[in-house]
Write a protein that holds these residues in place. Sequence first.
Motif, PDB file in Angstrom:
ATOM      1  N   SER A  56       0.825  -1.212   0.000  1.00 24.34           N
ATOM      2  CA  SER A  56       0.000   0.000   0.000  1.00 24.34           C
ATOM      3  C   SER A  56       0.858   1.260   0.000  1.00 24.34           C
ATOM      4  CB  SER A  56      -0.943  -0.005   1.204  1.00 24.34           C
ATOM      5  OG  SER A  56      -0.232  -0.250   2.403  1.00 24.34           O
ATOM      6  N   LEU A  60       1.285   4.461  -3.205  1.00 23.62           N
ATOM      7  CA  LEU A  60       1.201   5.920  -3.084  1.00 23.62           C
ATOM      8  C   LEU A  60       2.218   6.643  -3.966  1.00 23.62           C
ATOM      9  CD1 LEU A  60       0.800   6.195   0.803  1.00 23.62           C
ATOM     10  CD2 LEU A  60      -0.992   6.497  -0.912  1.00 23.62           C
ATOM     11  N   TYR A  81      -7.592   7.539  -6.610  1.00 27.94           N
ATOM     12  CA  TYR A  81      -7.420   6.671  -5.438  1.00 27.94           C
ATOM     13  C   TYR A  81      -8.741   6.302  -4.760  1.00 27.94           C
ATOM     14  CZ  TYR A  81      -2.335   6.857  -5.404  1.00 27.94           C
ATOM     15  OH  TYR A  81      -1.010   6.702  -5.727  1.00 27.94           O
ATOM     16  N   TRP A 433      -8.045  -1.670   4.510  1.00 27.24           N
ATOM     17  CA  TRP A 433      -7.620  -0.353   4.016  1.00 27.24           C
ATOM     18  C   TRP A 433      -6.372  -0.465   3.147  1.00 27.24           C
ATOM     19  CZ3 TRP A 433     -11.333   2.947   4.338  1.00 27.24           C
ATOM     20  CH2 TRP A 433     -12.230   2.920   5.419  1.00 27.24           C
ATOM     21  N   ILE A 437      -5.962   1.282  -0.714  1.00 27.31           N
ATOM     22  CA  ILE A 437      -4.877   2.132  -1.224  1.00 27.31           C
ATOM     23  C   ILE A 437      -4.162   1.446  -2.379  1.00 27.31           C
ATOM     24  CG2 ILE A 437      -2.713   3.265  -0.618  1.00 27.31           C
ATOM     25  CD1 ILE A 437      -3.750   3.507   2.246  1.00 27.31           C
TER      26      ILE A 437
END
Length: 595
Positions: A56, A60, A81, A433, A437
Amino acid sequence: MKFFSYILIYRRLLLIVFTLLLLLPLPLVLHTKEAKCAYTLFVVGIFWLTEALPLSVTALLPGLMFPLFGIMPSKTVASAYFKDFHLLLIGVICLATSIEKWNLHKRIALKMVLMVGVNPAWLTLGFMSSTAFLSMWLSNTSTAAMVMPIVEAVVQQIISAEAQVKATQMANCNGSINHGLEMEECVNEHETDETKEKTKPVPGHGNDAEKISNKKELKKNAVTGIKYPTKKNHMMCKLMCLCITYSSTIGGLTTITGTSTNLIFAEHFNTRYPDCRCINFGSWFLLSFPAAIIILLLSWIWLQWLFLGFDFKEMFKGGKTKTVEQEAYADVIKQEYKKLGRIRYQEIITLVLFIVMALLWFSRDPGLFPGWSSLFSEYPGFATDSTVALLIGLLFFIIPAKKLTKTTSTGEIVAFDYSPLITWKEFQKFMPWDIVILVGGGFALADGCEASGLSMWIGNKLSPLGSLPVWLIILLSSLLVTSLTEVASNAATITLLLPILAPLAEAIHVNPLYILIPSTLCTSFAFLLPVANPSNAIVFSYGHLKITDMVKAGLGVNILGVAVVMLGTFTWMVPMFDLHTYPSWATTINNGTMP
């Protein structure tokens, strides 16, 4: 030696630094948007494959690098995103949270096993069927984690019952005298007879999986250190573990929400080809369900043959007396089911909402007849599967599950509030989560490849592949993702390859679905190693398996899976999507008119 120890300790840091530096000439020398996007793609791909950074966190990087390289503005990257996929995931996790909270999954699994029967082969199929069914709606990992304790209890009960039977037989053999030499003599005689009986050749299977091992050859569980009474017991444990992890993966193939790779494909495809409107919950189920059923049955036969042999006469005995072992299987499953008690109000409501969600997904736009989405004809394409998921998901926070009470100063118990089926804290524990991402980073990467022109450049370079037969291209792409997903996460693999495979299909003028559907399905075939996916790691942690067991069994399941996907691609999937025709919705993309 100290130098090498430091290299070993800081190997991930060194990998990160050298990757960034060694690839840096690409954007510095070429100065094109394509080169800068390729640099980002290579860095992200290497970090995903090696897991030098958490998946994750690596996801980014496009949000950092695309604005700095002038590929996309920060606001545009950030919008990638969080998309329709994430709303769908939220609704599905609400359902999964309620199912697990109220133990509905355990009731479904045990009931399905009871319906199948207690013969070892049928018992294995029962566990595989119930696990695959649960995995259609829950994550593969959570399904394996939920079912394995039940399977372990059944296996241990089987071993215990067999030990009791042997103890009884020994007692009957020599009575209660001479527990030293005479008892041992009787046991040895019994084991010799049993060995002769059980080592009869099973057609197509080696004798070693069926014979009773002597005491010097007994294997120990790698975690508990407990010895297996017989080799057959050990093989049964291996079989049960592998059938759970493989069926949880196979079940996830059947629905868009069943696994993250399906969701990533659907979102990427619908974003890239908005005029297609052919991939939804119903169409995906129709194309993948037959393949999943065939793979499940073939995997069951393969695993059964590999570890216990496949005795058709024993399997199809009708109306005959159950063996002591089979009685033990049935008893432990019945006891586990009785512990659940009568079905509760909360389970009923969860089951009803589960059925309603599935029906709404299937009937939104079935294709055979107008679905309920036609009621909103003024806004075509506005309502999607995520709309249904959000509607049902919100109901889990609204519908009362039980009353909350308190004791007053007078000692009276009064109700002052109610608790819904799930709470936000419970939802947060289940919400992945990291996947949110990771998938968002994949979408951002795909958007960057389009905006920079890298996708078109890759497509043009791959156009000579159009001279190859279509079946060979599909086979090669399927084998590529099947191999890659063994060493990288499934989600990272499909996220990395979709922006490459889609332009390839457009460049050679083949229906993109022809390549993307089998590649997406094969991305889930991570059967070889414990680290290939979390469900493999879960069953491996019980100590019954060795890596060689997984490689031997998983290789066969991989081959079966790719073969069935290829079969489906060229049979029932062709008329569903008219795969032999290059569609107009792909032509608009190829001409550079991106939405």
